[in-house]
Design a protein around this motif. Structure first.
Motif, PDB file in Angstrom:
ATOM      1  N   LYS A 156       0.837  -1.206   0.000  1.00 33.43           N
ATOM      2  CA  LYS A 156       0.000   0.000   0.000  1.00 33.43           C
ATOM      3  C   LYS A 156       0.870   1.254   0.000  1.00 33.43           C
ATOM      4  CE  LYS A 156      -3.265   2.889   2.378  1.00 33.43           C
ATOM      5  NZ  LYS A 156      -4.280   3.062   3.424  1.00 33.43           N
ATOM      6  N   ASP A 165       2.053   1.879  -3.387  1.00 33.20           N
ATOM      7  CA  ASP A 165       0.916   2.291  -4.211  1.00 33.20           C
ATOM      8  C   ASP A 165       0.620   3.775  -3.979  1.00 33.20           C
ATOM      9  OD1 ASP A 165      -1.485   2.037  -5.805  1.00 33.20           O
ATOM     10  OD2 ASP A 165      -2.623   1.884  -3.938  1.00 33.20           O
ATOM     11  N   GLN A 189       3.274   5.896  -5.674  1.00 33.12           N
ATOM     12  CA  GLN A 189       3.047   5.928  -7.122  1.00 33.12           C
ATOM     13  C   GLN A 189       1.934   6.913  -7.476  1.00 33.12           C
ATOM     14  OE1 GLN A 189       5.023   4.232  -9.172  1.00 33.12           O
ATOM     15  NE2 GLN A 189       3.996   5.038 -11.001  1.00 33.12           N
ATOM     16  N   ARG A 190       0.840   6.838  -6.721  1.00 33.24           N
ATOM     17  CA  ARG A 190      -0.302   7.703  -7.025  1.00 33.24           C
ATOM     18  C   ARG A 190       0.030   9.175  -6.797  1.00 33.24           C
ATOM     19  NH1 ARG A 190      -5.445   4.980  -6.937  1.00 33.24           N
ATOM     20  NH2 ARG A 190      -5.075   2.739  -6.916  1.00 33.24           N
ATOM     21  N   HIS A 247      -3.978  -4.522  -2.398  1.00 32.29           N
ATOM     22  CA  HIS A 247      -2.627  -4.583  -1.827  1.00 32.29           C
ATOM     23  C   HIS A 247      -2.279  -6.011  -1.395  1.00 32.29           C
ATOM     24  CE1 HIS A 247      -4.073  -0.342  -0.864  1.00 32.29           C
ATOM     25  NE2 HIS A 247      -3.273  -0.243  -1.906  1.00 32.29           N
TER      26      HIS A 247
END
Ligand SMILES: [Zn+2]
Ligand SMILES: [Zn+2]
Length: 353
Positions: free
Chosen positions: A158, A161, A164-165, A302
């Protein structure tokens, strides 16, 4: 059957007790426990500082870092007896809030979510447990001795993630990452960083024990001379902070290159004060378009990402993260902190690897 239970908010209440056998509901798996990981959250529950019993009960079965083998799966489910599975920790709140309604229970807005082994639902430290099929995730059977690392891996899946976002709000081709802290979260964050093709640096304090070599064996660089040295060497585009130590948290935020992203994953106790130059920190964040994001827990996406990451990782490296395996009845040893511990796990009779 035997389970490791606790009266939440009551120190010294952790013990192995007899609890009722569990019966799977129509959409549930019955699972033989293989292992349960012990982390800082479990230790906080054990010392009486955290945790909530199920409604109407005094004792909570502890354990949220699960691994088990399916004994019974309902007909028509995607699971079969013998499958290696992990149970998801969090369940959406009953309202539900918008995030929970979209399957993003890790981002719950109203705080009324529940968590196995932590908040109002029994955990996984019992000889057998049940789990709804939609909250069970299958692991490659070859991961039987290391699959207990799944839950902490979901936490870092997570975190990456989120990085990245946040990064994708503009052009984003990061090159280097610094991970602060070489505990299980830090080392697994480093693993996923290497898997993403980044040059990874890891900072911790120790100079002996397994951590330096574990980092080196990822082809990452280990630093133990403090944040300044590590930052000078890494010039990180990304920092994953996994200690919760205030000086490192603010040091990490200031350490990133322009357009730097700092992801905070460490939970610190309240009440620790630190003098910071708020003006300087603000200038850096603004003038470098920096971003700081906190990250906790994980949703099903995730879990799937973590299962992939574990399957791709070097098996022997993962096995070295589990530095002690302690049988359930000697649980007190598992809750002791020892030098050279990375991840300590409780093992169950039915589940000797
Ligand atoms: Zn944990
Ligand atoms: Zn919610």
């Amino acid at each position: 059957m035997r389970a490791l239970t606790v009266v939440p908010r009551q120190a010294h209440s952790l013990e192995v007790t007899d609890v009722d056998d569990v019966e799977p509901g129509p959409d549930e798996l019955l699972v033989d426990a293989v292992a349960v990981g012990v982390c800082g959250t479990d230790r906080e529950i054990a010392t009486g500082d955290y945790g909530w019993a199920p409604p109407g009960r005094d004792r909570l079965v502890i354990g949220h870092e699960s691994l088990g083998e399916v004994r019974y799966a309902p007909d028509g489910s995607d699971f079969a007896a013998g499958d290696l599975v992990v149970g998801v920790v969090r369940r959406p709140d009953p309202v539900p809030c918008g995030a929970c309604a979209h399957g993003q229970f890790d981002m719950c807005r109203n705080g009324r979510y529940t968590e196995r082994g932590i908040k109002q639902i029994d955990g996984y430290a019992s000889e057998r447990w049940t789990v709804e099929t939609q909250y069970a995730v299958r692991l490659d059977r070859g991961l039987r001795d290391v699959g207990v690392l799944m839950e902490p891996t979901t936490v870092v899946a997570k975190a990456w993630d989120q990085v990245q976002r946040v990064g994708e709000r503009a052009w984003f081709e990061p090159r280097t990452a610094l991970v602060t802290g070489a505990g299980p979260i830090g080392l697994l964050a480093a693993l996923l960083g290497v898997q993403r093709g980044l040059e990874v640096h890891v900072l911790d304090r120790v100079t002996d024990g397994p951590k330096p070599q574990l980092v080196a064996d990822l082809d990452a660089t280990y630093h133990h001379d403090g944040l300044e040295d590590a930052v000078a060497a890494a010039q990180p585009d990304i920092v994953i902070e996994a200690t919760g130590v205030g000086a490192l948290v603010f040091g990490a935020i200031a350490a990133t290159a322009s357009f730097g992203i700092t992801c905070l994953t460490g939970v610190s106790p309240a009440g620790r004060r630190l003098t910071i130059d708020a003006g300087q920190l603000n200038r850096e964040l603004v003038l470098e378009n920096d971003a700081v994001v906190g990250s906790v827990n994980a949703n099903l996406d995730h879990y799937r990402a973590a299962a992939d990451a574990l399957a791709r990782a070097d098996h022997d490296w993962l096995a070295r993260l589990v530095t002690r395996r302690v049988p359930l009845e000697r649980y007190a040893e598992a809750f002791e902190r020892r030098d050279d511990d990375v991840k300590v796990v409780l093992t169950f009779d039915g589940g000797a690897p």
